[in-house]
Design an enzyme around this catalytic site. Structure first.
Site, short mmCIF file in Angstrom:
data_model
loop_
_atom_site.label_atom_id
_atom_site.label_comp_id
_atom_site.label_asym_id
_atom_site.label_seq_id
_atom_site.Cartn_x
_atom_site.Cartn_y
_atom_site.Cartn_z
N LYS A 25 0.71 -1.15 0.04
CA LYS A 25 0.00 0.21 0.09
C LYS A 25 0.79 1.21 0.13
O LYS A 25 0.25 2.58 -0.64
CB LYS A 25 -0.98 -0.02 1.42
CG LYS A 25 -2.16 -0.96 1.17
CD LYS A 25 -2.99 -0.77 2.21
CE LYS A 25 -4.46 -1.68 1.78
NZ LYS A 25 -5.39 -1.21 3.22
N ASP A 46 -10.45 3.11 1.24
CA ASP A 46 -10.89 2.72 2.74
C ASP A 46 -11.33 3.89 3.35
O ASP A 46 -12.47 3.54 4.25
CB ASP A 46 -9.81 2.27 3.42
CG ASP A 46 -9.09 1.03 2.95
OD1 ASP A 46 -9.87 0.25 2.62
OD2 ASP A 46 -7.79 0.71 3.22
P1 NAP Z 1 -1.38 -1.93 10.78
O1 NAP Z 1 -1.10 -0.88 9.84
O2 NAP Z 1 -0.44 -3.03 10.63
O3 NAP Z 1 -1.55 -1.25 12.01
C1 NAP Z 1 -1.95 -2.15 13.25
C2 NAP Z 1 -2.46 -1.62 14.50
O4 NAP Z 1 -2.91 -2.49 15.47
C3 NAP Z 1 -1.34 -0.40 15.01
O5 NAP Z 1 -2.27 0.61 15.63
C4 NAP Z 1 -0.63 -1.38 16.21
O6 NAP Z 1 -0.11 -0.59 17.24
C5 NAP Z 1 -1.86 -2.14 16.51
N1 NAP Z 1 -1.37 -3.45 17.26
C6 NAP Z 1 -1.11 -4.55 16.37
N2 NAP Z 1 -0.65 -5.41 17.43
C7 NAP Z 1 -0.93 -5.04 18.67
C8 NAP Z 1 -0.65 -5.43 20.02
N3 NAP Z 1 -0.12 -6.81 20.22
N4 NAP Z 1 -1.04 -4.66 21.24
C9 NAP Z 1 -1.36 -3.57 20.73
N5 NAP Z 1 -1.44 -3.01 19.70
C10 NAP Z 1 -1.38 -3.60 18.54
O7 NAP Z 1 -2.67 -2.88 10.30
P2 NAP Z 1 -4.15 -2.07 9.48
O8 NAP Z 1 -3.89 -2.42 8.13
O9 NAP Z 1 -4.13 -0.61 9.96
O10 NAP Z 1 -5.19 -2.96 9.76
C11 NAP Z 1 -5.75 -2.98 11.48
C12 NAP Z 1 -7.03 -3.84 11.22
O11 NAP Z 1 -7.83 -3.12 10.33
C13 NAP Z 1 -6.82 -5.30 10.77
O12 NAP Z 1 -7.66 -6.15 11.70
C14 NAP Z 1 -7.30 -5.31 9.33
O13 NAP Z 1 -7.83 -6.56 9.10
C15 NAP Z 1 -8.62 -4.33 9.77
N6 NAP Z 1 -9.02 -3.81 8.30
C16 NAP Z 1 -10.25 -3.78 7.93
C17 NAP Z 1 -10.68 -3.22 6.97
C18 NAP Z 1 -12.21 -3.58 6.40
O14 NAP Z 1 -12.29 -3.05 5.30
N7 NAP Z 1 -13.08 -3.97 7.24
C19 NAP Z 1 -9.76 -2.44 6.15
C20 NAP Z 1 -8.46 -2.41 6.52
C21 NAP Z 1 -8.02 -3.05 7.63
P3 NAP Z 1 1.07 0.25 16.90
O15 NAP Z 1 1.07 1.36 16.02
O16 NAP Z 1 1.48 0.63 18.51
O17 NAP Z 1 1.91 -0.73 16.38
#
Ligand code: NAP
Length: 272
Positions: free
Chosen positions: A70, A107
């Site tokens: 991305k 998104d």
């Molecule tokens: P990302 O960029 O990797 O961000 C992950 C986020 O989760 C960060 O804020 C991270 O905190 C936090 N996190 C991960 N592991 C953690 C832990 N063990 N303890 C505390 N915080 C933790 O991922 P993303 O792309 O934003 O996706 C996030 C979620 O949204 C996923 O579940 C994804 O499937 C979902 N999503 C859904 C859609 C939809 O269309 N429904 C679209 C996009 C994403 P830090 O910043 O501190 O690392």
């Protein structure tokens, strides 16, 4: 044209888990559009070659882009909507009328679609997470003049930086902090997702009319949504945004709005 069907696809590494082919395939069939939607495994070192090959393929209508491309994809396409400076990540690539490949991000629109009728101007919002999905959420919130935004994130500095970047007033807090009452609470973190740690949030401080929106869609009934439903709060699950972001991309690829009146049937298919 080459005699092949026009097509769009989703690229990523890994890619087999993607639900995009089910969603777009369902809409293509409903609308009887003669086109395909595929998935294509592209590793990080193959991204440039992939784009070069599709640039000259007349049947290719565009692609959705998922982890880990991305950010990197922004170096290969034009950016007429200034996505790099705003949301900071692209999830949809298509060809403009002059043949140039451009990128956008659906998104933010997908997140906003299920709450479009909720008057959120001036209202308090809580967002959990500060990753890519949270950036799309904060971008959407910044466009609708919400009141104060509280971001809960493991990395608090990253969350503070996002508030400043999107011009939002509010605060960044650690997990476990006392929460202000909010109209909308969004989980945009990976917590609660299959294979990840549980999200632990106490909803006691939230009003009964709070809307609880979880972007996680695997599982679909997250513990957060179950807890909110037990309080009779309004809930929105991750499939709503997944379908919403795909709908915006579908129209870009195939020139027609998808038939959203079949959403219930599509949801059953996605959950099967
Ligand atoms: P990302 O960029 O990797 O961000 C992950 C986020 O989760 C960060 O804020 C991270 O905190 C936090 N996190 C991960 N592991 C953690 C832990 N063990 N303890 C505390 N915080 C933790 O991922 P993303 O792309 O934003 O996706 C996030 C979620 O949204 C996923 O579940 C994804 O499937 C979902 N999503 C859904 C859609 C939809 O269309 N429904 C679209 C996009 C994403 P830090 O910043 O501190 O690392």
């Amino acid at each position: 044209m080459t005699g092949k069907l026009p097509y769009a696809e989703v690229i990523g590494d890994p890619i087999a888990h993607s639900k995009s082919p089910v969603i777009h395939g369902f809409w293509l069939k409903k609308l009887k559009i003669k086109a395909d939607y595929k998935m294509f495994h592209v590793k990080p070192d193959q991204l440039g070659d992939y784009i070069d090959s599709r640039r000259v393929d007349p049947d290719w209508r565009g692609c959705n882009v998922t982890i880990p491309h991305k950010l990197a994809i922004m170096d290969h396409v034009s950016d007429p909507g200034d996505i790099r400076a705003s949301i900071g990540a692209m999830n949809t690539i298509a060809r403009s009328e002059n043949g140039e490949l451009f990128g956008t991000n659906t998104d933010a629109g997908g997140f906003f679609a299920p709450i479009a009728d909720v008057p959120l101007s001036g209202q308090e919002v809580i967002v959990i997470g500060a990753g890519g999905a949270a950036q799309a959420v904060l971008f959407a919130l910044s466009r609708i003049n919400v009141g104060s935004v509280t971001i809960i994130n493991r990395n608090v500095l990253k969350a503070s930086a996002l508030l400043a970047r999107f011009g939002l007033k509010g605060q960044a807090l650690e997990h476990g902090s006392a929460l202000p009452p909010a109209r909308l609470l969004v989980n945009a973190s990976a917590l609660g997702m299959k294979g990840q740690d549980e999200l632990i949030i106490n909803l006691d401080s939230q009003p009964d009319d709070a809307i609880v929106y979880d972007l996680v869609y695997a599982p679909i009934k997250t513990k957060l949504l179950v807890a909110a439903k037990a309080r009779n709060m309004e809930t929105i699950d991750g499939l709503s945004m997944l379908i919403g972001q795909a709908a915006v991309a579908f129209e870009i690829f195939f020139g027609q709005a998808p038939p959203l009146e079949h959403d219930e049937e599509l949801r059953k298919l996605l959950l099967a």
